[in-house]
Design a protein around this motif. Structure first.
Motif, PDB file in Angstrom:
ATOM      1  N   ASP A   1       7.594 -10.422 -17.435  1.00  0.00           N
ATOM      2  CA  ASP A   1       8.480  -9.640 -18.285  1.00  0.00           C
ATOM      3  C   ASP A   1       8.249  -8.162 -17.999  1.00  0.00           C
ATOM      4  O   ASP A   1       7.409  -7.797 -17.186  1.00  0.00           O
ATOM      5  N   GLU A   2       9.021  -7.323 -18.663  1.00  0.00           N
ATOM      6  CA  GLU A   2       8.976  -5.893 -18.370  1.00  0.00           C
ATOM      7  C   GLU A   2       7.584  -5.304 -18.578  1.00  0.00           C
ATOM      8  O   GLU A   2       7.199  -4.338 -17.917  1.00  0.00           O
ATOM      9  N   ASP A   3       6.813  -5.880 -19.478  1.00  0.00           N
ATOM     10  CA  ASP A   3       5.455  -5.382 -19.726  1.00  0.00           C
ATOM     11  C   ASP A   3       4.466  -5.853 -18.668  1.00  0.00           C
ATOM     12  O   ASP A   3       3.362  -5.317 -18.553  1.00  0.00           O
ATOM     13  N   THR A   4       4.856  -6.872 -17.896  1.00  0.00           N
ATOM     14  CA  THR A   4       3.951  -7.453 -16.903  1.00  0.00           C
ATOM     15  C   THR A   4       3.931  -6.657 -15.622  1.00  0.00           C
ATOM     16  O   THR A   4       2.904  -6.562 -14.956  1.00  0.00           O
ATOM     17  N   PHE A   5       5.078  -6.068 -15.233  1.00  0.00           N
ATOM     18  CA  PHE A   5       5.107  -5.349 -13.962  1.00  0.00           C
ATOM     19  C   PHE A   5       5.278  -3.843 -14.161  1.00  0.00           C
ATOM     20  O   PHE A   5       6.019  -3.385 -15.020  1.00  0.00           O
ATOM     21  N   THR A   6       4.535  -3.091 -13.335  1.00  0.00           N
ATOM     22  CA  THR A   6       4.552  -1.633 -13.410  1.00  0.00           C
ATOM     23  C   THR A   6       5.758  -1.055 -12.690  1.00  0.00           C
ATOM     24  O   THR A   6       6.400  -0.115 -13.180  1.00  0.00           O
TER      25      THR A   6
ATOM     26  N   LYS B   1       4.638  -1.847  -3.617  1.00  0.00           N
ATOM     27  CA  LYS B   1       4.167  -1.758  -5.002  1.00  0.00           C
ATOM     28  C   LYS B   1       5.050  -2.525  -5.971  1.00  0.00           C
ATOM     29  O   LYS B   1       4.667  -2.756  -7.122  1.00  0.00           O
ATOM     30  N   THR B   2       6.233  -2.906  -5.521  1.00  0.00           N
ATOM     31  CA  THR B   2       7.151  -3.629  -6.401  1.00  0.00           C
ATOM     32  C   THR B   2       7.002  -5.146  -6.276  1.00  0.00           C
ATOM     33  O   THR B   2       7.666  -5.893  -6.999  1.00  0.00           O
ATOM     34  N   ALA B   3       6.150  -5.599  -5.356  1.00  0.00           N
ATOM     35  CA  ALA B   3       5.989  -7.036  -5.103  1.00  0.00           C
ATOM     36  C   ALA B   3       4.790  -7.580  -5.877  1.00  0.00           C
ATOM     37  O   ALA B   3       3.690  -7.020  -5.820  1.00  0.00           O
TER      38      ALA B   3
END
Length: 259
Positions: free
Chosen positions: A53-58, A73-75
């Motif tokens: 979820d949105e809180d899981t990925f920076t 960094k998005t993977a």
């Protein structure tokens, strides 16, 4: 050689993201390193299937497209998130990485309002393959035909087009196939999804193949178990013996055999 596979449908609601996730994990189960990029930036959602979820990925794909970070960094490796029906971790032979798109309203509005440099997408695909040493990169595209979808299809080694046995889908798929053929995509295949149980599968396949002259690699029927799972996991890991799951592996094996 790494392979780029775009998964596309002319209209929304075809179950594209669920099929993309299931196929990608099935390919990874054969010992492959697999990446998935959610380029459906206007209506992202595949991350939910992998428990993010949105809180899981920076960082998300949006951050890369706005040049806030490198694509690596998005993977996020989501292999450890894969669970069976009982909630036990799944021991997968390969690995799965996901590049999610942002679900934040402001980020979606910015894309819709300002657009982005589509050329960055292709650079990002190639960099992601190199940096993660991927065997396969699956692209979950935005329904319909727009600039980023056309680019994704154009750079693909295979385009998988999903349709339902529906008159509107039939008309839209004809347009998509014509565009893909003009872009000289090496391998084109069709997947029929959400076929009613009352329809004879062989008759649907014959109708679709005779209409388009393109092979139907798989046919998936509607089922209650998929509705009950409600995108909360990878279907074939929860129901490994289900006909849907068997069809997923048949298509995955076909993709792997095209190496």
């Amino acid at each position: 050689m790494s392979k780029i596979i775009s998964i596309h449908s002319f209209r929304g609601g075809t179950g594209k993201s669920n099929l993309t996730a299931n196929l990608a994990v099935a390919v990874a189960s054969y010992g492959k390193r697999v990446g998935i990029v959610d380029t459906d930036i206007q209506s992202p959602g595949i991350h939910v299937i992998f428990g993010l979820d949105e809180d899981t990925f920076t960082y998300s794909l949006n951050d890369y497209l706005w040049e806030r970070c490198g694509i690596e960094k998005t993977a996020y490796e989501v292999t450890q998130n894969l669970k069976s029906a009982g909630g036990e971790p799944v021991n997968l032979a390969g690995a799965v990485y996901l590049v999610p798109s942002s679900i934040k309203a402001g980020e979606i509005a910015k894309i819709l309002r300002e657009g982005f440099d589509v050329g960055l997408l292709n650079d990002g695909f190639q960099n992601l393959i190199a940096q993660l040493d991927l065997d396969y990169l699956f692209i979950d595209t935005h329904p319909g035909l727009n600039e980023e979808t056309l680019l994704s299809i154009a750079v693909s080694d295979a385009a998988v087009i999903i349709l339902r046995p529906d008159r509107q889908d039939f008309l839209g798929t004809a347009v998509t196939l014509e565009v893909a053929q003009r872009l000289d995509v090496p391998n084109l295949m069709l997947l029929v999804n959400k076929a009613p149980q009352s329809f004879e599968p062989a008759a649907i396949i014959e109708q679709v193949e005779s209409r388009y002259g393109v092979a139907v690699a798989g046919l998936f029927q509607e089922n209650e178990e998929m509705l009950q799972l409600a995108s909360s996991g990878i279907f074939w890991l929860h129901h490994p013996e289900h006909p849907f799951s068997q069809e997923v592996h048949k298509v995955a094996q076909h993709l792997v055999s095209c190496e």
